[in-house]
Design an enzyme around this catalytic site. Sequence first.
Site, PDB file in Angstrom:
ATOM      1  N   LYS A  13       0.827  -1.209   0.000  1.00  0.00           N
ATOM      2  CA  LYS A  13       0.000   0.000   0.000  1.00  0.00           C
ATOM      3  C   LYS A  13       0.863   1.262   0.000  1.00  0.00           C
ATOM      4  O   LYS A  13       0.623   2.182  -0.770  1.00  0.00           O
ATOM      5  CB  LYS A  13      -0.925   0.024   1.229  1.00  0.00           C
ATOM      6  CG  LYS A  13      -1.838  -1.184   1.352  1.00  0.00           C
ATOM      7  CD  LYS A  13      -2.788  -1.051   2.535  1.00  0.00           C
ATOM      8  CE  LYS A  13      -2.095  -0.964   3.889  1.00  0.00           C
ATOM      9  NZ  LYS A  13      -1.431  -2.221   4.299  1.00  0.00           N
ATOM     10  N   ARG A  88      -8.866   1.069   9.955  1.00  0.00           N
ATOM     11  CA  ARG A  88      -8.431  -0.300  10.215  1.00  0.00           C
ATOM     12  C   ARG A  88      -9.428  -1.046  11.081  1.00  0.00           C
ATOM     13  O   ARG A  88      -9.227  -2.230  11.352  1.00  0.00           O
ATOM     14  CB  ARG A  88      -7.114  -0.244  10.964  1.00  0.00           C
ATOM     15  CG  ARG A  88      -5.904  -0.742  10.191  1.00  0.00           C
ATOM     16  CD  ARG A  88      -4.719  -0.494  11.089  1.00  0.00           C
ATOM     17  NE  ARG A  88      -3.543  -1.210  10.812  1.00  0.00           N
ATOM     18  CZ  ARG A  88      -2.524  -0.764  10.083  1.00  0.00           C
ATOM     19  NH1 ARG A  88      -2.621   0.376   9.441  1.00  0.00           N
ATOM     20  NH2 ARG A  88      -1.443  -1.467   9.985  1.00  0.00           N
ATOM     21  N   ARG A 127      11.712  -6.222   4.125  1.00  0.00           N
ATOM     22  CA  ARG A 127      11.531  -4.782   3.931  1.00  0.00           C
ATOM     23  C   ARG A 127      12.605  -3.969   4.658  1.00  0.00           C
ATOM     24  O   ARG A 127      12.954  -4.253   5.790  1.00  0.00           O
ATOM     25  CB  ARG A 127      10.151  -4.369   4.459  1.00  0.00           C
ATOM     26  CG  ARG A 127       9.902  -2.866   4.393  1.00  0.00           C
ATOM     27  CD  ARG A 127       8.455  -2.532   4.394  1.00  0.00           C
ATOM     28  NE  ARG A 127       7.832  -2.748   5.691  1.00  0.00           N
ATOM     29  CZ  ARG A 127       6.529  -2.551   5.905  1.00  0.00           C
ATOM     30  NH1 ARG A 127       5.741  -2.166   4.925  1.00  0.00           N
ATOM     31  NH2 ARG A 127       6.018  -2.778   7.094  1.00  0.00           N
ATOM     32  N   ARG A 160      12.226  -2.019  10.220  1.00  0.00           N
ATOM     33  CA  ARG A 160      11.270  -1.549  11.225  1.00  0.00           C
ATOM     34  C   ARG A 160      11.197  -2.523  12.393  1.00  0.00           C
ATOM     35  O   ARG A 160      11.275  -3.733  12.197  1.00  0.00           O
ATOM     36  CB  ARG A 160       9.892  -1.430  10.574  1.00  0.00           C
ATOM     37  CG  ARG A 160       9.543  -0.009  10.186  1.00  0.00           C
ATOM     38  CD  ARG A 160       8.330   0.053   9.329  1.00  0.00           C
ATOM     39  NE  ARG A 160       7.161  -0.606   9.892  1.00  0.00           N
ATOM     40  CZ  ARG A 160       5.961  -0.602   9.335  1.00  0.00           C
ATOM     41  NH1 ARG A 160       5.786   0.028   8.194  1.00  0.00           N
ATOM     42  NH2 ARG A 160       4.950  -1.221   9.892  1.00  0.00           N
ATOM     43  N   ARG A 171       0.542  -9.157  13.425  1.00  0.00           N
ATOM     44  CA  ARG A 171      -0.092  -8.106  12.620  1.00  0.00           C
ATOM     45  C   ARG A 171      -1.054  -8.709  11.603  1.00  0.00           C
ATOM     46  O   ARG A 171      -2.118  -8.147  11.343  1.00  0.00           O
ATOM     47  CB  ARG A 171       0.981  -7.264  11.921  1.00  0.00           C
ATOM     48  CG  ARG A 171       1.657  -6.291  12.883  1.00  0.00           C
ATOM     49  CD  ARG A 171       3.021  -5.868  12.386  1.00  0.00           C
ATOM     50  NE  ARG A 171       2.978  -5.107  11.156  1.00  0.00           N
ATOM     51  CZ  ARG A 171       4.006  -5.021  10.303  1.00  0.00           C
ATOM     52  NH1 ARG A 171       5.113  -5.680  10.539  1.00  0.00           N
ATOM     53  NH2 ARG A 171       3.887  -4.301   9.221  1.00  0.00           N
TER      54      ARG A 171
HETATM   55  P1  ADP Z   1       1.556  -2.117   8.135  1.00  0.00           P
HETATM   56  O1  ADP Z   1       0.396  -1.815   7.240  1.00  0.00           O
HETATM   57  O2  ADP Z   1       2.769  -2.529   7.393  1.00  0.00           O
HETATM   58  O3  ADP Z   1       1.227  -3.023   9.293  1.00  0.00           O
HETATM   59  P2  ADP Z   1       1.557   0.592   9.245  1.00  0.00           P
HETATM   60  O4  ADP Z   1       2.760   1.419   9.061  1.00  0.00           O
HETATM   61  O5  ADP Z   1       0.324   0.938   8.534  1.00  0.00           O
HETATM   62  O6  ADP Z   1       2.053  -0.861   8.885  1.00  0.00           O
HETATM   63  O7  ADP Z   1       1.210   0.466  10.798  1.00  0.00           O
HETATM   64  C1  ADP Z   1       2.164   0.135  11.773  1.00  0.00           C
HETATM   65  C2  ADP Z   1       1.506   0.052  13.139  1.00  0.00           C
HETATM   66  O8  ADP Z   1       0.951   1.323  13.490  1.00  0.00           O
HETATM   67  C3  ADP Z   1       0.324  -0.919  13.241  1.00  0.00           C
HETATM   68  O9  ADP Z   1       0.748  -2.236  13.508  1.00  0.00           O
HETATM   69  C4  ADP Z   1      -0.477  -0.300  14.396  1.00  0.00           C
HETATM   70  O10 ADP Z   1       0.102  -0.595  15.637  1.00  0.00           O
HETATM   71  C5  ADP Z   1      -0.299   1.183  14.159  1.00  0.00           C
HETATM   72  N1  ADP Z   1      -1.383   1.750  13.306  1.00  0.00           N
HETATM   73  C6  ADP Z   1      -1.234   2.307  12.074  1.00  0.00           C
HETATM   74  N2  ADP Z   1      -2.411   2.729  11.576  1.00  0.00           N
HETATM   75  C7  ADP Z   1      -3.354   2.404  12.508  1.00  0.00           C
HETATM   76  C8  ADP Z   1      -4.765   2.553  12.586  1.00  0.00           C
HETATM   77  N3  ADP Z   1      -5.478   3.109  11.580  1.00  0.00           N
HETATM   78  N4  ADP Z   1      -5.393   2.102  13.704  1.00  0.00           N
HETATM   79  C9  ADP Z   1      -4.712   1.544  14.710  1.00  0.00           C
HETATM   80  N5  ADP Z   1      -3.377   1.368  14.711  1.00  0.00           N
HETATM   81  C10 ADP Z   1      -2.693   1.795  13.616  1.00  0.00           C
END
Ligand code: ADP
Length: 217
Positions: A13, A88, A127, A160, A171
């Site tokens: 994404k 999410r 990554r 990361r 996750r």
């Molecule tokens: P990925 O999609 O690779 O898991 P992101 O960078 O989108 O990674 O998110 C990393 C972390 O940040 C998630 O595992 C969560 O803990 C937090 N996070 C990000 N966006 C949200 C969201 N919309 N709601 C809740 N937690 C979030």
Amino acid sequence: MRLIFLGPPGAGKGTQAVFVKKTYGLAHISTGDILRAQVKQETELGKTAKGYMDAGKLVPDDVIIGMIRERLGEEDCAKGFILDGFPRTVPQAVALAELLKSMGRHLTAVICFDAADDLLVERLSGRRTCRNCGAIYNVSFHPPEKENVCDACGGPLMQRDDDREDVIRNRLRVYKEQTAPLIEYYEREGLLRRFDAGGAPDSLVALVAELAGKDDA
Ligand code: ADP
Ligand code: ZN
């Protein structure tokens, strides 16, 4: 255009959002990037978020919704935006709908990225991200020219904290339990478009071009 990129971690994404953003002049809003910046700056929000993120859990809805409300009010969002990693959960989607309604805006489409678990794990564990500019690489699929050095800015690449195998599994589980229900939610709203994230990105380029052609706002 106002787009949501919906899909599991590792589906690409963020990588695709960078291309689409450049082509259409949209704001790219990644809640993960915003949270990581807060963690780095050791703000109160960052301190709250870090524990959840390191465990691969979701940060509480009210924190995220407050963050998005503020961000969507910023000037660069007026021309349109890509939401990457938000919403999410169903409560986040409901809050977004209310927020957009209050702004007199609507979503153009929700693009759902599909990919098999094995591929996601492989992508996430390989990554690497540039510490300086945030450019995304992958040791198997998209390596930098020089190992551990960013092609774009020469900065050091890092992994990361949450891209470790055990956290990755968590996750993916959280995605299936809490985020995947949004697929049905947006299907009911008639907004869902699917994209096979395991293949070439050409079909996404075509899909976004089609959406841009039809976009009336
Ligand atoms: P990925 O999609 O690779 O898991 P992101 O960078 O989108 O990674 O998110 C990393 C972390 O940040 C998630 O595992 C969560 O803990 C937090 N996070 C990000 N966006 C949200 C969201 N919309 N709601 C809740 N937690 C979030
Ligand atoms: Zn860089």
